[in-house]
Design an enzyme around this catalytic site. Structure first.
Site, PDB file in Angstrom:
ATOM      1  N   SER A 242       0.085   1.183  -5.930  1.00 57.72           N
ATOM      2  CA  SER A 242       1.432   0.627  -5.930  1.00 57.72           C
ATOM      3  C   SER A 242       1.347  -0.873  -6.180  1.00 57.72           C
ATOM      4  O   SER A 242       0.260  -1.445  -6.249  1.00 57.72           O
ATOM      5  CB  SER A 242       2.123   0.905  -4.598  1.00 57.72           C
ATOM      6  OG  SER A 242       1.543   0.108  -3.595  1.00 57.72           O
ATOM      7  N   LYS A 243       2.514  -1.462  -6.296  1.00 54.42           N
ATOM      8  CA  LYS A 243       2.614  -2.876  -6.662  1.00 54.42           C
ATOM      9  C   LYS A 243       1.766  -3.782  -5.751  1.00 54.42           C
ATOM     10  O   LYS A 243       1.203  -4.768  -6.190  1.00 54.42           O
ATOM     11  CB  LYS A 243       4.094  -3.279  -6.580  1.00 54.42           C
ATOM     12  CG  LYS A 243       4.450  -4.509  -7.347  1.00 54.42           C
ATOM     13  CD  LYS A 243       4.474  -4.294  -8.839  1.00 54.42           C
ATOM     14  CE  LYS A 243       3.975  -5.536  -9.557  1.00 54.42           C
ATOM     15  NZ  LYS A 243       3.564  -5.323 -10.920  1.00 54.42           N
ATOM     16  N   ARG A 244       1.673  -3.393  -4.471  1.00 51.51           N
ATOM     17  CA  ARG A 244       0.954  -4.302  -3.569  1.00 51.51           C
ATOM     18  C   ARG A 244      -0.558  -4.314  -3.859  1.00 51.51           C
ATOM     19  O   ARG A 244      -1.291  -5.166  -3.384  1.00 51.51           O
ATOM     20  CB  ARG A 244       1.255  -3.965  -2.112  1.00 51.51           C
ATOM     21  CG  ARG A 244       0.521  -2.823  -1.549  1.00 51.51           C
ATOM     22  CD  ARG A 244       1.124  -2.302  -0.262  1.00 51.51           C
ATOM     23  NE  ARG A 244       0.996  -0.861  -0.249  1.00 51.51           N
ATOM     24  CZ  ARG A 244      -0.123  -0.227   0.058  1.00 51.51           C
ATOM     25  NH1 ARG A 244      -1.195  -0.899   0.390  1.00 51.51           N
ATOM     26  NH2 ARG A 244      -0.185   1.091   0.018  1.00 51.51           N
TER      27      ARG A 244
END
Ligand code: GLU
Length: 467
Positions: A242-244
């Site tokens: 995911s983006k993180r």
């Protein structure tokens, strides 16, 4: 078309950028087809009109272009094929594999509520499944597939093995909505069939869809393609990427300055392996790629590995290819085009630059001695190296470099002689030279810089720094 020709496809939904997972799916399909003299097709699954945008399609095409994943024929729009999908739904109606269902939303909801209250499966069972045509009202209807209620559907998956799904877990899925538009589930099957797809490699989030899609193949008497459902990519912590975890879109990797061939190599290794091979060329990947090598558990994204492979690719590439990749990188990051003179110098320096940079931004840093113009700006560390003593040594060096043969041996002899005369280790002399020639403390070797810059520019920079 050759009957045993491999045909694969990439079928992204154009709702955003080209996700790194999508890029890997595309790469696997591309490698599988291209390595077998087959075809690799591109279908944009744009049936969801609310979420599909032309910008997203453009971003997908751009990402694929950067990665060098060329497709055969026209880009196919799934939405454009809606009439054909509807035609197939009607064929299934005519053959008795599908039926018209007139149930209203309220009726379906009432069915579910009652089933729930009785602790039964809430999968809808339409009363219209076996209704005679003369009982049909003149009302809107959906077309539902008549799914078997007993037994099981077995998906023969090239990665997961045989996956068995009990038929009582599958409902009579809708193929055509009451407004006559086809559903995604029908469209995928019709398109894959019509496109002659022999192998569909895709994310294992589609495994459940495969059971339903299989029923459409069976209803139509069509051959089922070989499915290979690949595990999704996870982040270094083992959680879904995911983006993180960092960059998700392919274009972000391009902007981070990874060469496309390094990215291909890295993505190929994400979930697929060939023995212990980590670093390989496109030719090797094309020769080696197969479905057997795809792992069953999710691969973890590892930036260190990517950097490492990137460095190896950079070093192994032809100078001209690195330069071309670098210019493309400058273009996407909005930097100025290289002046022809700089380009020439950069090309002359490439032999040393490419072995010391893992990414294009690193290459920019190493190439500072070529890219920067006189008078050079020094950073703090370089400034420190140019103290008074060092400057006087550089002053002494400059005349010694006039009219000498400009080759490595001669330059080494001169610089070593100078260091010796001052009782200095070579490193102590190298620091002010790096500062004078590049304005930095970390640079390629002073000899390489001098050789690339040539006598006039070298002497001019030494004068700039020492006066
Ligand atoms: N459009 C689907 C997706 O983007 C892919 C469907 C398929 O490969 O069958 O996930």
């Amino acid at each position: 078309m050759n009957s045993d020709q491999v045909v694969t496809r990439f079928a992204p939904s154009p709702t955003g950028y080209l996700h790194i997972g999508g890029a890997r799916t595309a790469l696997f399909n591309w490698l599988f087809a291209r390595g077998r003299g087959g075809k690799f097709l591109l279908r944009i699954e744009d049936t969801d009109r609310a979420r599909s945008t032309p910008e997203a399609t453009a971003a997908i095409l751009k990402g694929m272009d950067w990665l060098g994943l060329d497709h055969d024929g026209e880009v196919i729009s799934q939405f454009d094929r809606a009439d054909r999908h509807a035609e197939v739904a009607h064929e299934m109606l005519a053959s008795g594999h599908a039926y018209k269902c007139f149930a209203t939303q309220d009726e379906i909801q009432a069915f579910r509520d009652a089933a729930k209250a009785e602790g039964k499966s809430t999968l809808y069972q339409s009363p219209w499944r076996d209704a005679a045509a003369d009982t049909h009202p003149n009302a809107p209807y959906v077309v539902r597939l008549k799914a078997p209620r007993e037994g099981a559907t077995v998906i023969k998956d090239a990665v997961q093995g045989d996956v068995t799904i009990r038929n009582d877990q599958l409902d009579d899925m809708i193929c055509l909505r009451s407004d006559g538009t086809p559903t995604y589930m029908l469209a995928v099957v019709v398109d894959d069939h019509d496109m002659g797809v022999t192998h569909a490699i895709r994310g294992d989030d589609h495994l459940n869809n495969a059971a339903r899609q299989m029923l459409v193949y069976q209803a139509m008497g069509w051959d089922v393609p070989i499915w290979a459902h690949i595990p999704l990519i996870h982040g270094p912590d083992g959680k879904k990427l995911s983006k993180r975890h960092g960059a998700l879109g392919v274009e972000e990797y391009q902007a981070l300055g990874y060469p496309a061939q390094a990215m291909r190599n890295y993505l190929a290794r994400l979930g697929w392996s060939h023995g212990d091979d980590e670093f390989f060329s496109d030719a090797q990947a094309l020769e080696w790629f197969d479905l057997k090598g795809i792992g069953k558990s999710p691969a973890r994204f590892d930036f260190k590995k990517l950097d490492n492979l990137s460095g190896q690719h950079m070093a192994a590439m032809d100078d001209a290819d690195v330069l071309a990749g670098y210019e493309a990188f400058r273009n996407v990051t909005g930097e100025d085009m290289l002046h022809p003179q700089k380009r020439e110098l950069l090309s002359a320096a490439m032999y040393v630059l490419k072995t010391s940079a893992k990414t294009f931004p690193q290459l920019t840093e190493k190439a500072r001695f070529v890219l920067a113009d006189r008078p050079l700006e020094c950073d703090e560390k370089a400034q420190k190296a140019l103290d008074e003593v060092s400057r006087s040594i550089l002053k002494e060096l400059t005349p010694q470099l006039q009219n000498v043969s400009w080759d490595r041996n001669t330059l080494e002899a001169i610089l070593n002689g100078l260091a010796e005369a001052h009782g200095l280790k070579f490193g102590k002399l190298a620091a002010p030279l790096r500062a004078a020639l590049a304005g930095r403390a970390v640079t390629p070797s002073v000899f390489d810089m001098m050789l690339v810059l040539g006598p006039d520019e070298t002497i001019a920079r030494l004068k700039d720094a020492s006066t």
